[in-house]
Scaffold this motif. Structure first.
Motif, PDB file in Angstrom:
ATOM      1  N   PHE A 535      60.279  33.615  46.038  1.00  0.00           N
ATOM      2  CA  PHE A 535      59.214  33.259  45.095  1.00  0.00           C
ATOM      3  C   PHE A 535      59.741  32.245  44.083  1.00  0.00           C
ATOM      4  O   PHE A 535      59.061  31.264  43.750  1.00  0.00           O
ATOM      5  CB  PHE A 535      58.714  34.520  44.385  1.00  0.00           C
ATOM      6  N   ILE A 536      60.966  32.464  43.599  1.00  0.00           N
ATOM      7  CA  ILE A 536      61.574  31.526  42.654  1.00  0.00           C
ATOM      8  C   ILE A 536      61.717  30.147  43.290  1.00  0.00           C
ATOM      9  O   ILE A 536      61.406  29.119  42.676  1.00  0.00           O
ATOM     10  CB  ILE A 536      62.934  32.062  42.179  1.00  0.00           C
ATOM     11  N   THR A 537      62.176  30.099  44.549  1.00  0.00           N
ATOM     12  CA  THR A 537      62.337  28.825  45.250  1.00  0.00           C
ATOM     13  C   THR A 537      61.033  28.041  45.292  1.00  0.00           C
ATOM     14  O   THR A 537      61.003  26.828  45.034  1.00  0.00           O
ATOM     15  CB  THR A 537      62.832  29.074  46.685  1.00  0.00           C
ATOM     16  N   CYS A 538      59.936  28.727  45.634  1.00  0.00           N
ATOM     17  CA  CYS A 538      58.666  28.044  45.859  1.00  0.00           C
ATOM     18  C   CYS A 538      57.851  27.849  44.582  1.00  0.00           C
ATOM     19  O   CYS A 538      57.031  26.928  44.513  1.00  0.00           O
ATOM     20  CB  CYS A 538      57.833  28.822  46.881  1.00  0.00           C
ATOM     21  N   TYR A 539      58.084  28.693  43.589  1.00  0.00           N
ATOM     22  CA  TYR A 539      57.203  28.744  42.427  1.00  0.00           C
ATOM     23  C   TYR A 539      57.763  28.001  41.220  1.00  0.00           C
ATOM     24  O   TYR A 539      57.007  27.550  40.358  1.00  0.00           O
ATOM     25  CB  TYR A 539      56.982  30.215  42.061  1.00  0.00           C
ATOM     26  N   SER A 540      59.092  27.852  41.164  1.00  0.00           N
ATOM     27  CA  SER A 540      59.722  27.401  39.925  1.00  0.00           C
ATOM     28  C   SER A 540      60.633  26.203  40.154  1.00  0.00           C
ATOM     29  O   SER A 540      61.201  26.028  41.232  1.00  0.00           O
ATOM     30  CB  SER A 540      60.543  28.556  39.326  1.00  0.00           C
ATOM     31  N   ASP A 541      60.786  25.383  39.108  1.00  0.00           N
ATOM     32  CA  ASP A 541      61.788  24.312  39.139  1.00  0.00           C
ATOM     33  C   ASP A 541      62.874  24.557  38.094  1.00  0.00           C
ATOM     34  O   ASP A 541      63.630  23.655  37.743  1.00  0.00           O
ATOM     35  CB  ASP A 541      61.136  22.947  38.914  1.00  0.00           C
ATOM     36  N   ARG A 542      62.983  25.802  37.622  1.00  0.00           N
ATOM     37  CA  ARG A 542      63.925  26.141  36.557  1.00  0.00           C
ATOM     38  C   ARG A 542      65.341  26.420  37.079  1.00  0.00           C
ATOM     39  O   ARG A 542      66.279  26.527  36.298  1.00  0.00           O
ATOM     40  CB  ARG A 542      63.427  27.384  35.804  1.00  0.00           C
ATOM     41  N   PHE A 543      65.506  26.581  38.407  1.00  0.00           N
ATOM     42  CA  PHE A 543      66.775  27.041  38.958  1.00  0.00           C
ATOM     43  C   PHE A 543      67.462  25.924  39.743  1.00  0.00           C
ATOM     44  O   PHE A 543      66.813  25.122  40.410  1.00  0.00           O
ATOM     45  CB  PHE A 543      66.553  28.261  39.842  1.00  0.00           C
ATOM     46  N   ARG A 544      68.788  25.907  39.665  1.00  0.00           N
ATOM     47  CA  ARG A 544      69.561  24.880  40.375  1.00  0.00           C
ATOM     48  C   ARG A 544      69.829  25.258  41.823  1.00  0.00           C
ATOM     49  O   ARG A 544      70.030  24.385  42.673  1.00  0.00           O
ATOM     50  CB  ARG A 544      70.901  24.665  39.661  1.00  0.00           C
ATOM     51  N   ALA A 545      69.869  26.548  42.127  1.00  0.00           N
ATOM     52  CA  ALA A 545      70.133  27.003  43.493  1.00  0.00           C
ATOM     53  C   ALA A 545      69.601  28.416  43.654  1.00  0.00           C
ATOM     54  O   ALA A 545      69.536  29.188  42.689  1.00  0.00           O
ATOM     55  CB  ALA A 545      71.630  26.964  43.798  1.00  0.00           C
ATOM     56  N   SER A 553      58.611  35.867  52.873  1.00  0.00           N
ATOM     57  CA  SER A 553      58.073  34.571  52.455  1.00  0.00           C
ATOM     58  C   SER A 553      56.550  34.547  52.508  1.00  0.00           C
ATOM     59  O   SER A 553      55.910  33.776  51.799  1.00  0.00           O
ATOM     60  CB  SER A 553      58.629  33.444  53.337  1.00  0.00           C
ATOM     61  N   ASP A 554      55.973  35.386  53.359  1.00  0.00           N
ATOM     62  CA  ASP A 554      54.523  35.380  53.560  1.00  0.00           C
ATOM     63  C   ASP A 554      54.098  36.816  53.833  1.00  0.00           C
ATOM     64  O   ASP A 554      54.506  37.418  54.831  1.00  0.00           O
ATOM     65  CB  ASP A 554      54.182  34.478  54.755  1.00  0.00           C
ATOM     66  N   TRP A 555      53.263  37.389  52.964  1.00  0.00           N
ATOM     67  CA  TRP A 555      52.882  38.791  53.123  1.00  0.00           C
ATOM     68  C   TRP A 555      52.093  39.031  54.405  1.00  0.00           C
ATOM     69  O   TRP A 555      52.149  40.121  54.975  1.00  0.00           O
ATOM     70  CB  TRP A 555      52.087  39.275  51.919  1.00  0.00           C
ATOM     71  N   TYR A 591      53.143  28.590  47.479  1.00  0.00           N
ATOM     72  CA  TYR A 591      53.511  27.651  46.415  1.00  0.00           C
ATOM     73  C   TYR A 591      54.581  26.672  46.865  1.00  0.00           C
ATOM     74  O   TYR A 591      55.221  26.017  46.043  1.00  0.00           O
ATOM     75  CB  TYR A 591      54.009  28.440  45.195  1.00  0.00           C
ATOM     76  N   VAL A 592      54.758  26.537  48.192  1.00  0.00           N
ATOM     77  CA  VAL A 592      55.889  25.767  48.689  1.00  0.00           C
ATOM     78  C   VAL A 592      55.778  24.276  48.352  1.00  0.00           C
ATOM     79  O   VAL A 592      56.780  23.563  48.341  1.00  0.00           O
ATOM     80  CB  VAL A 592      56.054  25.984  50.213  1.00  0.00           C
ATOM     81  N   GLU A 593      54.558  23.814  48.047  1.00  0.00           N
ATOM     82  CA  GLU A 593      54.440  22.393  47.678  1.00  0.00           C
ATOM     83  C   GLU A 593      55.180  22.084  46.381  1.00  0.00           C
ATOM     84  O   GLU A 593      55.499  20.921  46.103  1.00  0.00           O
ATOM     85  CB  GLU A 593      52.963  21.990  47.569  1.00  0.00           C
ATOM     86  N   ARG A 594      55.500  23.124  45.585  1.00  0.00           N
ATOM     87  CA  ARG A 594      56.261  22.923  44.352  1.00  0.00           C
ATOM     88  C   ARG A 594      57.770  22.913  44.597  1.00  0.00           C
ATOM     89  O   ARG A 594      58.536  22.546  43.712  1.00  0.00           O
ATOM     90  CB  ARG A 594      55.965  24.046  43.361  1.00  0.00           C
ATOM     91  N   TYR A 619      62.217  28.556  56.047  1.00  0.00           N
ATOM     92  CA  TYR A 619      63.152  27.496  56.438  1.00  0.00           C
ATOM     93  C   TYR A 619      62.409  26.232  56.866  1.00  0.00           C
ATOM     94  O   TYR A 619      62.711  25.120  56.411  1.00  0.00           O
ATOM     95  CB  TYR A 619      64.046  28.000  57.567  1.00  0.00           C
ATOM     96  N   GLN A 620      61.415  26.410  57.757  1.00  0.00           N
ATOM     97  CA  GLN A 620      60.696  25.245  58.259  1.00  0.00           C
ATOM     98  C   GLN A 620      59.894  24.563  57.155  1.00  0.00           C
ATOM     99  O   GLN A 620      59.839  23.326  57.073  1.00  0.00           O
ATOM    100  CB  GLN A 620      59.772  25.645  59.403  1.00  0.00           C
ATOM    101  N   ALA A 621      59.268  25.356  56.292  1.00  0.00           N
ATOM    102  CA  ALA A 621      58.479  24.775  55.203  1.00  0.00           C
ATOM    103  C   ALA A 621      59.358  23.961  54.263  1.00  0.00           C
ATOM    104  O   ALA A 621      58.978  22.860  53.831  1.00  0.00           O
ATOM    105  CB  ALA A 621      57.758  25.878  54.432  1.00  0.00           C
ATOM    106  N   LEU A 622      60.544  24.477  53.935  1.00  0.00           N
ATOM    107  CA  LEU A 622      61.442  23.738  53.047  1.00  0.00           C
ATOM    108  C   LEU A 622      61.981  22.492  53.738  1.00  0.00           C
ATOM    109  O   LEU A 622      62.138  21.443  53.099  1.00  0.00           O
ATOM    110  CB  LEU A 622      62.587  24.647  52.595  1.00  0.00           C
ATOM    111  N   GLN A 623      62.275  22.602  55.038  1.00  0.00           N
ATOM    112  CA  GLN A 623      62.712  21.409  55.777  1.00  0.00           C
ATOM    113  C   GLN A 623      61.630  20.337  55.752  1.00  0.00           C
ATOM    114  O   GLN A 623      61.908  19.151  55.518  1.00  0.00           O
ATOM    115  CB  GLN A 623      63.030  21.776  57.225  1.00  0.00           C
ATOM    116  N   ASP A 624      60.387  20.752  56.009  1.00  0.00           N
ATOM    117  CA  ASP A 624      59.285  19.790  56.022  1.00  0.00           C
ATOM    118  C   ASP A 624      59.085  19.143  54.658  1.00  0.00           C
ATOM    119  O   ASP A 624      58.620  17.992  54.576  1.00  0.00           O
ATOM    120  CB  ASP A 624      57.985  20.488  56.451  1.00  0.00           C
ATOM    121  N   ARG A 625      59.440  19.866  53.598  1.00  0.00           N
ATOM    122  CA  ARG A 625      59.297  19.335  52.248  1.00  0.00           C
ATOM    123  C   ARG A 625      60.506  18.524  51.812  1.00  0.00           C
ATOM    124  O   ARG A 625      60.518  17.963  50.718  1.00  0.00           O
ATOM    125  CB  ARG A 625      59.105  20.488  51.254  1.00  0.00           C
TER     126      ARG A 625
END
Length: 681
Positions: A535-545, A553-555, A591-594, A619-625
């Motif tokens: 959720f942090i990965t997809c929802y926030s830009d506050r974290f470096r890693a 990832s998807d309920w 929220y993966v577009e973020r 994994y695939q969604a982040l690769q595509d982004r």
């Protein structure tokens, strides 16, 4: 061959000496991943009926065979000397004393690779195999008179199933091919002999699958709980039964809408206590109760106002003993079945006394206990007005010479004003005027809990992060155990969103203290902690890693693949067919577009709890982004990564990932030397 009661001096080991020698030469060092994984731990302390000895298990790491191996040890309570009772090539576990204290039964896979019950003299000697079950023994208990042991095991493959496989090959009919768990009993020879006894079946068929059970004081009856089938998702269907040894038909004595489990007889054999959801189907976040029933009568709840989940331990002459969490500590309680008064017996708010066991007269109890900034030990203490167990082992001596960070409980307010607690870990030489990177390590559950005691690093190299100059926060976010039903219910239809608020408010709280660098923050977690990390990965830009371990990832993907479907229905209050919007709102992938944060994904290939499609989807969604992402698949593992070499890889991968993206270092490449698949296909 039976040994003399006088053990060889080499076995009567004083543990402090052994661990002092093991730790020599490491003054001022940070424990490596291998050293942390090699630390011994203790568990399952069982005191003898007369209180003179405590049987317990130690876990050691066998790097050659790549396994964590447990053996049974004996501690003499009078002189506090200990010796190893079992030493087979395979693990020995689950020690249980006979009522007269003359023998210990335990489980081991040392013969044939299936867990069987063995019996041994606590003074030493050869263990004798008692059961020869076709499938592994799951649980067992001595009869009070010491003449029998009852045990549960799954049914072996039927003749019909074998014929089907021979004709058609391997396939599975979902929810119809379960192997039901059933109850057996076997006579124990009066003397320690290799004479084989024949086991007698007590229950059979496909109507129910047996769970926890206990003997009546007369050794003629057994109370047990049983669900519709052995699947975890069916746990809510458990009811209470009683069966007599001279009969083949069980009588159902408790049947409610939700789970009823873990029956325990009163000392006079007239009543049965058990854990119940009290008619509530939603047992994941609701508080369970202890109820008492007379066979043939109506149940009575005896802990109506106790606001945490009790775990039944024993029924003594002065009441029903149970354990429960209170914030970050686990305590011992006693309930009076007549007045319904509950008394907390543990004196110290910080002591963690895990599953105490009692002497026959209930005047003494042994447990595994720890305290803030202490390692878990085998402990013992009298059952007075206040139970204050004293450590008998010296497992903490393994830490001598190492620099270990400090732990303390901190508290802050979340976005909606909810008070949240967490464990703050600080490095040696912490300077509040310095700006430190912050790493957030998020527990699973969600009804897990983080405590301020010391334990070996298994998935995340916390001590190495501290030594590298970070502070670490382990938040007990909404839904965590120990804070009552209202707190556990705060993420109902609010998963991910409320959890993120709890995490980010904790981050901001520490930034406000002045010692955290807001530009160097990372997060990681496994299972539910992996979900919050996703959720942090997809929802926030506050974290470096971020590191996502076995995370959702998807309920929707989770719901249709998991082995525990009621979890999602209860927390989201709907199926996806009834309320697609809530599934989308609480799913990280929505929220993966973020997403911008470099993300490491780690997952077991055969995970049934959080099936691996969740990892591939993220994994695939982040690769595509175009987001930096790496996925590691641990072949042959389920929801947990349970072997030391693969845990070593987990530790090294996480250390390198955060070193690269939080500290800006070039990867050392050390983890790539471990033979583990780190490509998603």
């Amino acid at each position: 061959m039976k040994h003399s009661a006088l053990l060889p001096k080499s076995l009567a080991v004083l543990l402090p000496m052994a661990f002092a020698l093991a730790a020599a030469g490491f003054a001022g060092q940070t424990p490596t991943a291998e050293q942390s994984l090699s630390w011994k731990t203790v568990s399952n302390a069982k005191i003898s009926p007369d209180g003179s000895m405590i049987a317990y298990t130690t876990q050691e790491t066998d790097w050659k065979d790549n396994e964590f191996r447990t053996q049974i040890w004996i501690m003499r309570t009078r002189d506090k000397t200990a010796y190893e009772l079992t030493s087979a090539a395979k693990s020995s576990s689950s020690p249980e004393w006979s009522r007269d204290g003359r023998r210990i039964a335990f489980l081991s896979e040392r013969v044939g690779g299936k867990a069987q019950v063995f019996v041994i003299d606590p003074q030493g000697g050869e263990a004798v195999q008692l059961t020869h079950s076709e499938t592994s023994v799951i649980a067992f208990h001595w009869s009070p008179d010491g003449s029998m042991i009852a045990y549960t095991a799954a049914d072996a493959e039927s003749k019909e199933h074998k014929q089907r496989k021979e004709k058609y090959g391997e396939f599975e009919i979902v929810q119809q091919d379960d192997s039901m768990v059933h109850l057996w009993w076997i006579a124990v020879p009066a003397e320690q002999t290799a004479e084989e006894s024949k086991a007698e079946r007590l229950t059979e068929g496909s109507i129910f699958s047996v769970g926890p059970f206990n003997w009546a004081p007369d050794s003629k009856r057994i109370a047990f709980s049983a669900a519709h089938d052995p699947e975890l998702g069916s746990a809510g269907t458990s009811d209470i039964y009683v069966i007599a040894l001279d009969q083949k038909t069980a009588t159902k004595i408790v049947q409610t809408r939700g789970p009823d489990t873990n029956p325990l007889w009163s000392p006079d054999g007239e009543k049965i206590a058990y854990e119940t959801s009290n008619g509530e189907e939603a047992n994941f976040y609701k508080t369970s109760r202890i109820a008492v029933v007379t066979p043939g009568g109506s149940p009575v709840v005896v802990t109506p106002d106790f606001d945490e989940n009790p775990r039944l331990l024993d029924w003594g002459p002065d009441g029903i003993y149970f354990g429960a969490m209170e914030k970050t500590a686990e305590h011992l309680f006693r309930a009076d079945p007549a007045t319904h008064k509950v008394t907390r017996l543990s004196a110290n708010d910080h002591t963690i006394a895990v599953r105490p066991s009692f002497t026959h007269d209930f005047k003494q109890a042994a447990s595994i206990c720890s305290a803030p900034n202490e390692f878990a030990e085998v402990c013992d203490g009298p059952l007075l007005a206040a139970y204050q167990p004293v450590p008998l082992t010296h497992m903490r001596d393994q830490l001598q010479g190492f620099d270990i960070g400090t732990r303390e409980v901190v508290q802050w307010k979340s976005k909606d004003g909810t008070k949240i607690e967490g464990i703050l870990l600080k490095p040696v030489g912490f300077d509040p005027s310095h700006k430190y990177p912050l790493l957030v390590v998020i527990h699973g559950g969600p009804t897990g809990i983080d405590r301020p005691d010391i334990a070996p690093d298994r998935y995340y190299p916390v001590e190495r992060f501290l030594a590298k100059g970070a502070v670490v926060l382990r938040p007990n976010y909404r839904g965590s155990a120990g804070y009552g039903e209202k707190f556990r219910s705060l993420n109902v239809r609010n998963l991910g969103l409320g959890d993120y608020d709890d995490v980010i408010s904790g981050v901001d709280y520490l930034i406000g203290k002045g010692f955290v660098d807001r530009d160097r923050v990372g997060a990681m977690g496994w299972s539910q902690g992996g979900y919050i990390s996703a959720f942090i990965t997809c929802y926030s830009d506050r974290f470096r890693a971020v590191s996502v371990g076995a995370g959702i990832s998807d309920w929707m993907t989770y719901y249709v693949n998991t082995d525990i479907h009621p979890f999602t229905r209860q927390y989201l209050k709907a199926t996806p067919w009834e309320d697609w919007a809530i599934y989308r709102k609480t799913s990280p992938i929505s929220y993966v577009e973020r997403a911008k944060t470099p993300t490491l994904i780690q997952h077991g290939e055969l995970d049934k709890r959080v099936p691996i499609p969740n990892a591939y989807e993220l994994y695939q969604a982040l690769q595509d982004r175009g987001v930096p992402v790496r996925m590691v698949v641990y072949k042959g593992f389920g929801h947990g990564i349970t072997k030391p070499k693969q845990q070593l890889h987990l530790l090294e991968q996480n250390y390198e990932w955060f070193s690269q993206y939080v500290w800006g270092e070039k990867p050392a490449g050390g983890a790539s030397t471990i033979s583990v698949s780190d490509s998603p296909r």
